[in-house]
Design a protein around this motif. Sequence first.
Motif, PDB file in Angstrom:
ATOM      1  N   ALA A 171       0.823  -1.209   0.000  1.00 22.77           N
ATOM      2  CA  ALA A 171       0.000   0.000   0.000  1.00 22.77           C
ATOM      3  C   ALA A 171       0.857   1.259   0.000  1.00 22.77           C
ATOM      4  N   VAL A 172       1.884   1.265   0.849  1.00 21.09           N
ATOM      5  CA  VAL A 172       2.762   2.439   0.936  1.00 21.09           C
ATOM      6  C   VAL A 172       3.529   2.634  -0.364  1.00 21.09           C
ATOM      7  N   GLN A 173       3.975   1.538  -0.984  1.00 17.68           N
ATOM      8  CA  GLN A 173       4.707   1.653  -2.241  1.00 17.68           C
ATOM      9  C   GLN A 173       3.808   2.195  -3.349  1.00 17.68           C
ATOM     10  N   LEU A 174       2.572   1.718  -3.404  1.00 16.02           N
ATOM     11  CA  LEU A 174       1.613   2.241  -4.385  1.00 16.02           C
ATOM     12  C   LEU A 174       1.373   3.729  -4.164  1.00 16.02           C
ATOM     13  N   MET A 175       1.269   4.120  -2.926  1.00 19.62           N
ATOM     14  CA  MET A 175       1.055   5.539  -2.619  1.00 19.62           C
ATOM     15  C   MET A 175       2.247   6.374  -3.065  1.00 19.62           C
ATOM     16  N   ALA A 190      -2.024   8.250 -11.961  1.00 24.79           N
ATOM     17  CA  ALA A 190      -1.888   8.497 -10.526  1.00 24.79           C
ATOM     18  C   ALA A 190      -3.157   8.101  -9.783  1.00 24.79           C
ATOM     19  N   LEU A 191      -4.302   8.458 -10.334  1.00 24.87           N
ATOM     20  CA  LEU A 191      -5.565   8.143  -9.677  1.00 24.87           C
ATOM     21  C   LEU A 191      -5.762   6.635  -9.564  1.00 24.87           C
ATOM     22  N   GLU A 192      -5.446   5.900 -10.620  1.00 26.17           N
ATOM     23  CA  GLU A 192      -5.584   4.444 -10.582  1.00 26.17           C
ATOM     24  C   GLU A 192      -4.650   3.835  -9.537  1.00 26.17           C
ATOM     25  N   THR A 193      -3.414   4.315  -9.477  1.00 21.66           N
ATOM     26  CA  THR A 193      -2.453   3.803  -8.499  1.00 21.66           C
ATOM     27  C   THR A 193      -2.881   4.140  -7.082  1.00 21.66           C
ATOM     28  N   LEU A 194      -3.356   5.354  -6.876  1.00 21.49           N
ATOM     29  CA  LEU A 194      -3.795   5.777  -5.545  1.00 21.49           C
ATOM     30  C   LEU A 194      -5.038   5.017  -5.094  1.00 21.49           C
ATOM     31  N   LYS A 195      -5.913   4.688  -6.040  1.00 19.71           N
ATOM     32  CA  LYS A 195      -7.091   3.884  -5.699  1.00 19.71           C
ATOM     33  C   LYS A 195      -6.680   2.496  -5.217  1.00 19.71           C
ATOM     34  N   GLN A 196      -5.681   1.918  -5.884  1.00 21.14           N
ATOM     35  CA  GLN A 196      -5.185   0.610  -5.441  1.00 21.14           C
ATOM     36  C   GLN A 196      -4.614   0.702  -4.032  1.00 21.14           C
ATOM     37  N   ALA A 197      -3.856   1.774  -3.788  1.00 22.68           N
ATOM     38  CA  ALA A 197      -3.296   1.983  -2.450  1.00 22.68           C
ATOM     39  C   ALA A 197      -4.411   2.149  -1.422  1.00 22.68           C
TER      40      ALA A 197
END
Length: 229
Positions: A171-175, A190-197
Amino acid sequence: FALFLQVTCNCFTISNGEMQDVGVGLYPSMSLLNHSCDPNCVIVFEGYQLLLRSVQEIQIGEELTISYIESLMPTSERQKQLMRQYCFECDCLLCQNQEKVEWEQVLARFQNLLSSNTGHLPDTNIYQLKMLDSAMDACINLESWEEALSYGSRTLGPYSLYYPGFHPLRAVQLMRVGKLQYSQDMFPQALETLKQAYNIMKVTHGTDHSLMQALMEIKEQCEAIMRIQ
């Protein structure tokens, strides 16, 4: 206990003529001197008498500084010792410049290793992944955002392999990668990556965690920019 702490923070190590430690002493007026890793004064002893000597040209009104610790240490080690014993972090010019140089050296080392491993080791190799992580950290500290993103993006696949499901490290790495994408105006990515996080962190950290609050803030900023566009 309070007196013990005051002595610990304000005492001076008394040394002989060969700079060997022979004891400690309290010198109240000298305790007013602040620290610098590149000080303009030094302290020497004549018996138990403390002598303050200038080692640089000092301008009128300039603060007198001494070094509280042994300067022959890497910046990170000096910072750790100062925080451990004196509860502050030094931001003198020497620390600022040396830290940058040290990060540049770290980055160059990992760049060479990663380039020599191209075609030989996959990013899923544990040691390769550690180098990618370290290279990303160095780039972030040097504010080389684009290069940091190039390394960080390569870690996401291996992280999903080694930290499947709900894991705080993933989670932290995705963020971190999402924030780098945001800094490069890559808002949809960025939005897709942050949603995964977000989906992982709401389980591993909970919605009240400070890191979760920071994630939600940048995620909302990204969504707002995309609505405008």
